[in-house]
Design a protein around this motif. Sequence first.
Motif, PDB file in Angstrom:
ATOM      1  N   GLN A 220      -9.979   2.467  -4.312  1.00 22.83           N
ATOM      2  CA  GLN A 220     -10.219   1.362  -3.918  1.00 22.83           C
ATOM      3  C   GLN A 220      -9.094   0.851  -3.129  1.00 22.83           C
ATOM      4  O   GLN A 220      -9.332   0.117  -1.937  1.00 22.83           O
ATOM      5  N   GLU A 221      -7.906   1.382  -3.346  1.00 17.32           N
ATOM      6  CA  GLU A 221      -6.695   0.699  -2.861  1.00 17.32           C
ATOM      7  C   GLU A 221      -6.712   1.164  -1.427  1.00 17.32           C
ATOM      8  O   GLU A 221      -6.411   0.796  -0.268  1.00 17.32           O
TER       9      GLU A 221
ATOM     10  N   ARG B 147      -9.393   3.490  -8.870  1.00 14.90           N
ATOM     11  CA  ARG B 147      -8.529   2.555  -8.686  1.00 14.90           C
ATOM     12  C   ARG B 147      -7.756   2.900  -7.522  1.00 14.90           C
ATOM     13  O   ARG B 147      -7.729   2.023  -6.321  1.00 14.90           O
ATOM     14  N   THR B 148      -7.379   4.076  -7.291  1.00 19.75           N
ATOM     15  CA  THR B 148      -6.259   4.417  -6.074  1.00 19.75           C
ATOM     16  C   THR B 148      -7.493   4.812  -4.966  1.00 19.75           C
ATOM     17  O   THR B 148      -7.030   4.122  -3.878  1.00 19.75           O
TER      18      THR B 148
ATOM     19  N   PHE C  94       0.953  -1.209  -0.105  1.00 21.50           N
ATOM     20  CA  PHE C  94      -0.061  -0.039  -0.180  1.00 21.50           C
ATOM     21  C   PHE C  94       0.891   1.233   0.012  1.00 21.50           C
ATOM     22  O   PHE C  94       0.499   2.345   0.282  1.00 21.50           O
TER      23      PHE C  94
ATOM     24  N   TYR D 267      -8.924  -0.783   0.683  1.00 20.71           N
ATOM     25  CA  TYR D 267      -8.395  -2.070   1.196  1.00 20.71           C
ATOM     26  C   TYR D 267      -7.213  -1.640   2.238  1.00 20.71           C
ATOM     27  O   TYR D 267      -6.965  -2.598   3.265  1.00 20.71           O
TER      28      TYR D 267
END
Length: 370
Positions: free
Chosen positions: A293-294, A290-291, A237, A297
């Motif tokens: 979503q990271e 996308r970022t 991450f 997580y």
Amino acid sequence: MAAGTVAALALATAVPAAAAEPPTVDQDVAQLYQDVVDLYNGLPADALRDVDRLVESPIPRIGPRTQAAQDPIPGCTEGSLLTYANKLAAQLTPLENKAFDALSGLSQLYVQGVASDKTPQVFGTDGQYTPRATETIDKLRGFWDIESWNIQLVAWKGTDLGSQAKMAQTFSLGLAPAKVKNAAALATKVLYEIPALQGGRHPLLTLNAFSAPAGSLGGKRVALGDGLLDTVDLLGFDDVSVESVIGHEYGHQVDFAHDNHPRNESSEMGPDAYGGYFVAHAKGYAWNARTQQEVTYLDASIGDCYHSHGTPDQRKAAGAWGEKQATSQADPNRIIPSATMIEKFQREYPKLMPPATDQPAAAAVAAARG
């Protein structure tokens, strides 16, 4: 004269008294542990008020603990960061564990009550995160509508334990003055006589972050641990770590500013939501889907299973909710007032939490099927 000569000869040939045995490592650790306990017991009553660490440490902690349920939530698996931290802790011997307990508690008090951003702060074991940390705190100060000039961002570094001067300042916060010098010297001695501590570089010593309110020891501040940054990097991450963690911890400052101190999982999930809003917002970092979503997580990786900080799924959902508030606005440049954001999340929070009465029922159904 003869008698005097005999007496002199007897003194000259007497066997010298045995020298005191040097303390063992076990004794050093036991004494340091007691010194740190005495230090915590000597702190003002409100010194640690409302200071809550990002994750529940897998090693025992000196000082107040976060209240959590005794039994884990059925069917819950802790996040990857906590799983990794638990794996590191399981490798420690009882002696090493006790040394980690004392020194991690001591290092937190240093970064909370002594360290200051009036001196240059270096984030990351090699200073690699300093530019990102500085940029993030500057953005946050201009983003949320709370008093921000006096919110310090300080680096939490295990290597500070190697400075007797810094440890003396720390012990002076609550230890009897006559004991401070020896306690500081002992802390440095233990740091270097136990190889597992890696001279303060073992990630478990600083695998955390926290936010402190105005009334606590040291005043308003956000602390960012090197061990946390190293571990988040290891888990993949790294490209969102600094911004996400500081955004979350600054979210606690948003709650503090509005005297919002919930005694449930929303105390951590709220800052996840505020942090998600910040990184997705056009005037924050405007990160893409996308970022974003990271980031969710990463939120999930620090979830626990003890009704303490929120499960991985709950924390992921809180962060995603905050991101959606930013990306679904009619005016992408409008920043929701912080008080309104708190109210909006508190209305959303019950939807993210399964009813407590459903958990035993679900466990019973699973058992019947098994």
